[in-house]
Design an enzyme around this catalytic site. Structure first.
Site, mmCIF file in Angstrom:
data_model
loop_
_atom_site.group_PDB
_atom_site.id
_atom_site.type_symbol
_atom_site.label_atom_id
_atom_site.label_comp_id
_atom_site.label_asym_id
_atom_site.label_seq_id
_atom_site.Cartn_x
_atom_site.Cartn_y
_atom_site.Cartn_z
ATOM 1 N N HIS A 166 8.500 1.721 4.307
ATOM 2 C CA HIS A 166 7.957 1.948 2.960
ATOM 3 C C HIS A 166 9.048 2.339 1.995
ATOM 4 C CE1 HIS A 166 3.698 2.769 4.792
ATOM 5 N NE2 HIS A 166 3.947 1.489 4.668
ATOM 6 N N CYS A 197 15.852 -4.047 -6.456
ATOM 7 C CA CYS A 197 15.511 -5.106 -7.419
ATOM 8 C C CYS A 197 14.293 -5.854 -6.895
ATOM 9 C CB CYS A 197 16.702 -6.076 -7.570
ATOM 10 S SG CYS A 197 16.262 -7.538 -8.528
ATOM 11 N N CYS A 200 15.459 -9.904 -6.394
ATOM 12 C CA CYS A 200 16.311 -10.407 -5.289
ATOM 13 C C CYS A 200 16.316 -9.458 -4.088
ATOM 14 C CB CYS A 200 17.738 -10.607 -5.794
ATOM 15 S SG CYS A 200 18.605 -9.070 -6.178
ATOM 16 N N CYS A 212 21.180 -10.217 -10.455
ATOM 17 C CA CYS A 212 20.279 -11.314 -10.877
ATOM 18 C C CYS A 212 19.535 -10.978 -12.156
ATOM 19 C CB CYS A 212 19.283 -11.632 -9.749
ATOM 20 S SG CYS A 212 17.923 -10.444 -9.642
ATOM 21 N N GLY A 245 3.710 11.152 14.750
ATOM 22 C CA GLY A 245 3.311 11.742 13.475
ATOM 23 C C GLY A 245 2.750 10.771 12.463
ATOM 24 N N SER A 296 -1.039 8.753 11.243
ATOM 25 C CA SER A 296 -2.488 8.575 11.448
ATOM 26 C C SER A 296 -2.800 7.111 11.765
ATOM 27 C CB SER A 296 -3.238 9.001 10.178
ATOM 28 O OG SER A 296 -2.812 8.187 9.084
#
Ligand code: APR
Length: 281
Positions: A125, A133, A136, A163, A200, A202
């Site tokens: 994440h 960016c 790109c 870019c 750790g 869920s």
């Protein structure tokens, strides 16, 4: 508990390619709240979770406004700069250094695995310590852009020097695609591991929660001698899946994991690392 810690240590020592998957639960003992535990960010503020679901749409609609709001309000998890890893993070570093854990795939954006010294790390994440960016996919350290100057000079959003695409925080919002490089490498790791240590989380947020299920479905052939001496080949689970979590999760209830060691990652993971060390003496 002792018996399960010993079992996990033996499974890790016997594994050819063990990986660890982590979630917010491994960082609560560093003082960072999780999301869905009893004092979780979403548990205490469901409105914040509803707003979080709209974050990526708001960014795409008006990146300049998104950045102005972002710079005006500290993140949900507060200032993570001064937060330090805990014994759970360091135990995974020890298992990586001893050649047991080959990769850590984390949902956490707090950069604590990196701070603890994990080398092979996939930040599924993203990370609050980085920018990315959206065109790109190039990533930057936050300090590569002078965000307060861009704000003052009304030059937001930042643009990619390569870019000219729009740059956002590396943290992946709900509804935002997982960056292709991390998504691909995580699937590769889930496809080749023979042990998954899930710490750790869920396990309710997809597509991350698919990784244990993909591993669970993998089968391998096991030959065994029948009574008549003829060897029979049967399909067995290719992966051992171990959970270390304060509470049972859908992975526990659906039998995706082989067993749950229930308790704190900051206590259980160091105990597993110590048991592995004793086995390898
Ligand atoms: N030791 C072990 N388990 C713990 C500990 C601890 N010290 N503290 C909390 N837990 C457990 C909680 O009981 C819970 O089951 O860790 C789990 C954390 O779950 P969540 O709060 O849902 O966090 P996570 O699974 O990482 O969330 C996934 O959701 O909001 C999004 O992007 C966010 O990456 C996050 C994703």
């Amino acid at each position: 508990m002792e018996q399960l810690i010993g079992r996990a240590a033996r499974d890790l020592v016997d594994a050819q390619y063990a990986i660890a998957l982590t979630g917010a639960g491994i960082s609560t003992e560093s003082g960072i709240p999780d999301f869905r535990g009893p004092s979780g960010v979403w548990t205490k503020n469901p409105e914040a979770e509803r707003r979080a679901y709209l974050g990526y749409q708001r960014f795409m609609a008006d990146p300049k406004k998104w950045w102005e709001e972002r710079l005006a309000n500290p993140g949900l998890l507060g200032d993570l700069g001064a937060v330090m890893p805990n014994a759970g993070h360091y135990a995974l570093v020890e298992l990586e250094q001893s050649g047991i854990i080959k990769c850590v795939i984390t949902q956490n954006v707090d950069a604590l695995h990196e701070k603890a010294g994990t080398k092979r790390l996939l930040e599924y994440h993203g990370s609050t310590a980085k920018l990315r960016c959206v065109a790109c996919g190039l990533r930057f350290r936050r300090d590569e852009f002078d965000l307060s100057r861009l704000l003052e000079e009304k030059q937001l959003p930042p643009h990619c020097p390569t870019c000219r695409g729009v740059v956002k925080s590396d943290g992946v919002s709900f509804g935002e695609p997982i960056p292709g490089d991390v998504a691909h490498q995580s699937l590769e790791e889930a496809g080749k591991c023979d042990l998954m240590l899930i710490c750790g989380t869920s396990a309710v947020v997809y597509p991350f929660a698919n990784l244990p299920r993909i591993a669970r479905e993998r089968r391998t052939e096991m030959a065994r001698k029948t009574g008549t001496g003829i060897s029979a080949v049967r399909k067995v689970a290719a992966v051992t899946i171990i959970e270390v979590n304060a509470d049972p999760t859908p992975l526990t209830e659906e039998g995706v994991s082989d067993y749950l060691i229930q308790g704190k990652t900051g206590e259980i993971l160091p105990a597993i690392a110590a048991a592995v060390k004793r086995l390898r003496k």
